[in-house]
Design a protein around this motif. Structure first.
Motif, PDB file in Angstrom:
ATOM      1  N   THR A   7       1.183  -1.328  -0.163  1.00 40.18           N
ATOM      2  CA  THR A   7      -0.494   0.067   0.242  1.00 40.18           C
ATOM      3  C   THR A   7       0.706   1.334   0.180  1.00 40.18           C
ATOM      4  O   THR A   7       1.722   1.227   0.699  1.00 40.18           O
ATOM      5  CB  THR A   7      -0.671  -0.071   1.390  1.00 40.18           C
ATOM      6  OG1 THR A   7      -0.195   0.050   2.127  1.00 40.18           O
ATOM      7  CG2 THR A   7      -1.666  -1.282   1.629  1.00 40.18           C
ATOM      8  N   GLN A   8       0.619   2.302  -0.630  1.00 42.53           N
ATOM      9  CA  GLN A   8       0.933   4.026  -0.303  1.00 42.53           C
ATOM     10  C   GLN A   8       2.066   3.551   0.812  1.00 42.53           C
ATOM     11  O   GLN A   8       3.112   4.646   1.025  1.00 42.53           O
ATOM     12  CB  GLN A   8       0.058   4.550  -0.679  1.00 42.53           C
ATOM     13  CG  GLN A   8       1.110   5.739  -1.633  1.00 42.53           C
ATOM     14  CD  GLN A   8      -0.075   6.971  -2.166  1.00 42.53           C
ATOM     15  OE1 GLN A   8      -1.839   6.983  -1.009  1.00 42.53           O
ATOM     16  NE2 GLN A   8      -0.061   7.455  -2.952  1.00 42.53           N
ATOM     17  N   ALA A   9       0.557   3.650   2.189  1.00 41.65           N
ATOM     18  CA  ALA A   9       1.020   3.837   3.478  1.00 41.65           C
ATOM     19  C   ALA A   9       2.443   2.907   4.051  1.00 41.65           C
ATOM     20  O   ALA A   9       3.275   3.589   4.912  1.00 41.65           O
ATOM     21  CB  ALA A   9       0.081   3.664   4.672  1.00 41.65           C
ATOM     22  N   ALA A  10       2.709   1.365   3.681  1.00 42.65           N
ATOM     23  CA  ALA A  10       3.273   0.949   3.940  1.00 42.65           C
ATOM     24  C   ALA A  10       4.922   1.465   2.961  1.00 42.65           C
ATOM     25  O   ALA A  10       5.601   1.229   3.802  1.00 42.65           O
ATOM     26  CB  ALA A  10       3.498  -0.756   3.354  1.00 42.65           C
ATOM     27  N   VAL A  11       4.989   2.149   1.824  1.00 47.06           N
ATOM     28  CA  VAL A  11       5.689   1.892   1.084  1.00 47.06           C
ATOM     29  C   VAL A  11       6.624   3.935   2.135  1.00 47.06           C
ATOM     30  O   VAL A  11       7.232   3.889   2.128  1.00 47.06           O
ATOM     31  CB  VAL A  11       5.500   2.316  -0.005  1.00 47.06           C
ATOM     32  CG1 VAL A  11       6.539   3.060  -1.026  1.00 47.06           C
ATOM     33  CG2 VAL A  11       5.548   0.939  -0.580  1.00 47.06           C
ATOM     34  N   THR A  12       5.597   4.659   1.631  1.00 45.21           N
ATOM     35  CA  THR A  12       6.387   5.775   2.917  1.00 45.21           C
ATOM     36  C   THR A  12       6.549   5.505   3.869  1.00 45.21           C
ATOM     37  O   THR A  12       7.891   5.622   4.098  1.00 45.21           O
ATOM     38  CB  THR A  12       4.498   6.412   2.375  1.00 45.21           C
ATOM     39  OG1 THR A  12       4.261   6.476   1.752  1.00 45.21           O
ATOM     40  CG2 THR A  12       5.275   7.894   3.182  1.00 45.21           C
ATOM     41  N   ALA A  13       5.887   4.558   4.658  1.00 44.23           N
ATOM     42  CA  ALA A  13       6.295   4.310   6.215  1.00 44.23           C
ATOM     43  C   ALA A  13       8.138   4.147   5.883  1.00 44.23           C
ATOM     44  O   ALA A  13       9.100   4.535   6.638  1.00 44.23           O
ATOM     45  CB  ALA A  13       5.637   3.488   6.733  1.00 44.23           C
ATOM     46  N   ALA A  14       7.847   3.046   4.699  1.00 45.12           N
ATOM     47  CA  ALA A  14       9.509   2.758   4.664  1.00 45.12           C
ATOM     48  C   ALA A  14      10.187   3.807   4.191  1.00 45.12           C
ATOM     49  O   ALA A  14      11.664   3.919   4.725  1.00 45.12           O
ATOM     50  CB  ALA A  14       9.522   1.161   3.507  1.00 45.12           C
ATOM     51  N   LEU A  15      10.102   4.409   3.509  1.00 51.78           N
ATOM     52  CA  LEU A  15      10.406   5.885   3.016  1.00 51.78           C
ATOM     53  C   LEU A  15      10.895   6.569   4.042  1.00 51.78           C
ATOM     54  O   LEU A  15      12.932   6.805   4.372  1.00 51.78           O
ATOM     55  CB  LEU A  15      10.192   5.954   1.389  1.00 51.78           C
ATOM     56  CG  LEU A  15       9.569   5.825   0.383  1.00 51.78           C
ATOM     57  CD1 LEU A  15       9.014   6.772  -0.311  1.00 51.78           C
ATOM     58  CD2 LEU A  15      10.774   5.830   0.008  1.00 51.78           C
ATOM     59  N   ASP A  16      10.303   6.599   4.851  1.00 54.85           N
ATOM     60  CA  ASP A  16      10.272   7.871   6.005  1.00 54.85           C
ATOM     61  C   ASP A  16      11.980   6.776   7.146  1.00 54.85           C
ATOM     62  O   ASP A  16      12.081   7.855   6.653  1.00 54.85           O
ATOM     63  CB  ASP A  16       9.269   7.701   6.685  1.00 54.85           C
ATOM     64  CG  ASP A  16       7.932   8.760   6.150  1.00 54.85           C
ATOM     65  OD1 ASP A  16       8.403   9.631   4.811  1.00 54.85           O
ATOM     66  OD2 ASP A  16       6.626   8.727   6.429  1.00 54.85           O
ATOM     67  N   GLU A  17      11.711   5.946   7.132  1.00 55.85           N
ATOM     68  CA  GLU A  17      12.377   5.309   8.069  1.00 55.85           C
ATOM     69  C   GLU A  17      13.618   4.805   7.406  1.00 55.85           C
ATOM     70  O   GLU A  17      14.679   5.485   8.082  1.00 55.85           O
ATOM     71  CB  GLU A  17      12.103   3.228   7.535  1.00 55.85           C
ATOM     72  CG  GLU A  17      12.575   2.925   8.971  1.00 55.85           C
ATOM     73  CD  GLU A  17      12.989   1.384   9.618  1.00 55.85           C
ATOM     74  OE1 GLU A  17      11.508   0.884   8.853  1.00 55.85           O
ATOM     75  OE2 GLU A  17      12.926   0.382  10.712  1.00 55.85           O
ATOM     76  N   PHE A  18      13.791   4.906   6.306  1.00 57.00           N
ATOM     77  CA  PHE A  18      15.046   4.976   5.088  1.00 57.00           C
ATOM     78  C   PHE A  18      15.689   5.976   5.508  1.00 57.00           C
ATOM     79  O   PHE A  18      17.211   7.008   5.906  1.00 57.00           O
ATOM     80  CB  PHE A  18      14.479   4.583   3.635  1.00 57.00           C
ATOM     81  CG  PHE A  18      16.032   5.105   3.211  1.00 57.00           C
ATOM     82  CD1 PHE A  18      16.422   3.609   2.146  1.00 57.00           C
ATOM     83  CD2 PHE A  18      16.454   6.078   2.575  1.00 57.00           C
ATOM     84  CE1 PHE A  18      17.809   3.490   1.216  1.00 57.00           C
ATOM     85  CE2 PHE A  18      17.859   5.962   1.991  1.00 57.00           C
ATOM     86  CZ  PHE A  18      18.191   4.706   1.088  1.00 57.00           C
ATOM     87  N   ASP A  19      14.713   7.378   5.732  1.00 54.38           N
ATOM     88  CA  ASP A  19      15.312   8.719   5.494  1.00 54.38           C
ATOM     89  C   ASP A  19      15.422   8.584   7.906  1.00 54.38           C
ATOM     90  O   ASP A  19      16.834   9.577   7.272  1.00 54.38           O
ATOM     91  CB  ASP A  19      14.501  10.004   5.822  1.00 54.38           C
ATOM     92  CG  ASP A  19      14.458  10.327   4.413  1.00 54.38           C
ATOM     93  OD1 ASP A  19      15.307   9.287   3.429  1.00 54.38           O
ATOM     94  OD2 ASP A  19      12.513  11.074   3.944  1.00 54.38           O
ATOM     95  N   ALA A  20      15.073   8.304   8.282  1.00 56.54           N
ATOM     96  CA  ALA A  20      15.751   8.618   9.679  1.00 56.54           C
ATOM     97  C   ALA A  20      16.688   7.532  10.144  1.00 56.54           C
ATOM     98  O   ALA A  20      17.490   8.164  10.632  1.00 56.54           O
ATOM     99  CB  ALA A  20      14.522   8.350  11.108  1.00 56.54           C
ATOM    100  N   LEU A  21      16.561   6.226   9.728  1.00 58.45           N
ATOM    101  CA  LEU A  21      18.198   5.942   9.656  1.00 58.45           C
ATOM    102  C   LEU A  21      19.483   6.073   8.744  1.00 58.45           C
ATOM    103  O   LEU A  21      20.263   5.632   9.499  1.00 58.45           O
ATOM    104  CB  LEU A  21      17.847   4.028   9.261  1.00 58.45           C
ATOM    105  CG  LEU A  21      16.828   3.417  10.125  1.00 58.45           C
ATOM    106  CD1 LEU A  21      16.870   1.570   9.657  1.00 58.45           C
ATOM    107  CD2 LEU A  21      17.153   3.263  11.656  1.00 58.45           C
ATOM    108  N   GLY A  22      19.210   6.562   7.927  1.00 56.50           N
ATOM    109  CA  GLY A  22      19.801   6.592   6.873  1.00 56.50           C
ATOM    110  C   GLY A  22      20.382   5.453   5.696  1.00 56.50           C
ATOM    111  O   GLY A  22      19.603   4.494   6.258  1.00 56.50           O
ATOM    112  N   ARG A  23      20.812   5.963   4.485  1.00 55.41           N
ATOM    113  CA  ARG A  23      21.090   4.541   3.744  1.00 55.41           C
ATOM    114  C   ARG A  23      21.897   2.979   4.155  1.00 55.41           C
ATOM    115  O   ARG A  23      21.293   2.123   4.379  1.00 55.41           O
ATOM    116  CB  ARG A  23      21.634   4.719   2.534  1.00 55.41           C
ATOM    117  CG  ARG A  23      21.779   4.073   1.704  1.00 55.41           C
ATOM    118  CD  ARG A  23      22.395   4.136   0.079  1.00 55.41           C
ATOM    119  NE  ARG A  23      22.126   3.071  -0.744  1.00 55.41           N
ATOM    120  CZ  ARG A  23      23.257   3.271  -1.999  1.00 55.41           C
ATOM    121  NH1 ARG A  23      23.672   4.279  -2.123  1.00 55.41           N
ATOM    122  NH2 ARG A  23      22.232   2.441  -2.793  1.00 55.41           N
ATOM    123  N   ASP A  24      22.615   3.043   4.630  1.00 56.90           N
ATOM    124  CA  ASP A  24      23.487   2.072   5.284  1.00 56.90           C
ATOM    125  C   ASP A  24      22.784   1.491   6.264  1.00 56.90           C
ATOM    126  O   ASP A  24      22.431   0.358   6.544  1.00 56.90           O
ATOM    127  CB  ASP A  24      25.027   2.003   5.924  1.00 56.90           C
ATOM    128  CG  ASP A  24      25.794   3.164   4.576  1.00 56.90           C
ATOM    129  OD1 ASP A  24      25.415   2.975   3.392  1.00 56.90           O
ATOM    130  OD2 ASP A  24      26.658   3.678   4.954  1.00 56.90           O
TER     131      ASP A  24
END
Ligand SMILES: [Zn+2]
Ligand SMILES: [Zn+2]
Length: 341
Positions: A7-24
């Motif tokens: 879902t869009q919400a699930a992907v958005t949440a993953a993108l946000d987590e990516f931002d928060a954690l950093g790529r590595d």
């Protein structure tokens, strides 16, 4: 499991987590290696698409995140699923080897675009990116190149934006990622112009004007010397400089003015007088150098006599022998300094 369930919400949440954690850290947490081709792009930042899809899966009710080995990435799977949800997915490939590396002129136009869209980078398929791609193609035609079908296509243009993002200290500070590879002139252009937005805007505008003005291409070709060191502002404005200072009529008028005023033709830098040294053979001989900054040339329109300095070929070459070009006064000072014991 199924990527179709994302879902869009699930992907958005993953993108946000990516931002928060950093790529590595994000890739490590979900067990993915760095992506090579497919990236989700949000606000101009790219995210490894397969890892995002795998992580997003774990956000679905009663599902676990997927590991890299659980599914295949690529166009038909991850890319299709994310695109269907309205996300921007780009396939990044390095510029095809047949495309020449970016010229100074192109990098200036690209940096100008980057700076104007720094906060919200348009997507790879957006109109502004397509327009920049078209401008770069027109520019290349003006300077005799750009035949390849993939030349500066939106994909390549967009990648260049990502290269600039890598150099952007503001983005680096916020943990964003850009492409790792880039050409070294990107850094040079960045250093020259990033902190001088007014000059960047003016130079980019002058270059664009040359692309759209109905200047006789042939004339500009003639005006280009292989041994002329390009101005920091790039090739097309360098040609324009040369073109203007080789305007026969103007140069003749400028010489006439000097003869009327001081009765001789001498180099304004070193004082060399061709007639004095070579006799009749040197009579009337001298070159003209256009003294205005090249990015102001299109604006100025017609060249004025006072914009031309009379110089001997030695001094003229020294003015243009490296970047930045020197002013008449600067070169005169240089001679004085070199003379001093
Ligand atoms: Zn001289
Ligand atoms: Zn010159």
């Amino acid at each position: 499991m199924g990527l179709k369930d994302l879902t869009q919400a699930a992907v958005t949440a993953a993108l946000d987590e990516f931002d928060a954690l950093g790529r590595d850290a994000f890739l490590k947490r979900y067990g993915f290696g760095p992506a090579r081709s497919y990236f989700v792009v949000r606000d101009g930042v790219r995210y490894d698409s397969k890892a995002i899809a795998g992580a997003a899966h774990g956000r679905l009710e009663g599902r676990d995140s997927l590991k890299s080995a659980d599914f295949t990435g690529g166009e038909k799977t991850v890319s299709a699923a994310l695109t269907a949800l309205g996300f921007d997915v780009v396939k990044l490939t390095e510029d095809a080897p047949r495309n020449p590396s970016w010229t100074r002129d192109e990098l200036i136009l690209a940096l100008d675009f980057y700076m104007r869209h720094r906060e919200h980078m348009p997507s790879q398929t957006s109109k502004p990116i397509a327009e920049l791609s078209a401008t770069l193609n027109d520019l290349a035609k003006r300077t005799g190149g750009g035949d390849a079908e993939t030349f500066r296509n939106p994909n390549g243009v967009y990648m260049k934006m990502m290269n600039f993002r890598r150099l952007d200290p503001e983005v680096a500070a916020s943990g964003g990622v850009g492409l790792v590879r880039g050409n070294k002139d990107e850094q040079v252009v960045w250093d020259l112009f990033a902190d001088d937005p007014e000059r960047l805007t003016a130079v980019a505008k002058a270059i664009r004007q040359q692309v759209t003005l109905p200047v006789e291409i042939e004339d500009l070709q003639i005006a280009f010397d292989e041994d002329l060191v390009e101005a920091p502002e790039g090739k097309i404005l360098t040609r324009l400089h040369r073109y203007k200072e080789r305007n026969r009529k103007l140069v003749e008028n400028r010489k006439a003015k000097a003869l009327k005023e001081i009765g001789k033709l001498e180099c304004e830098v070193c004082g060399f007088d061709f007639e004095k040294t070579y006799g009749a053979r040197g009579k009337g001989f001298i070159e003209a150098h256009h003294t205005k900054p090249v990015h102001t040339l299109p604006e100025e329109g017609k060249t004025k006599l006072e914009d031309l300095a009379l110089v001997c070929p030695n001094c003229h070459r020294m003015i243009h022998s490296s970047r930045p070009w020197l002013g008449v006064e600067e070169l005169r000072q240089l001679i004085e300094d070199a003379d001093a014991p």
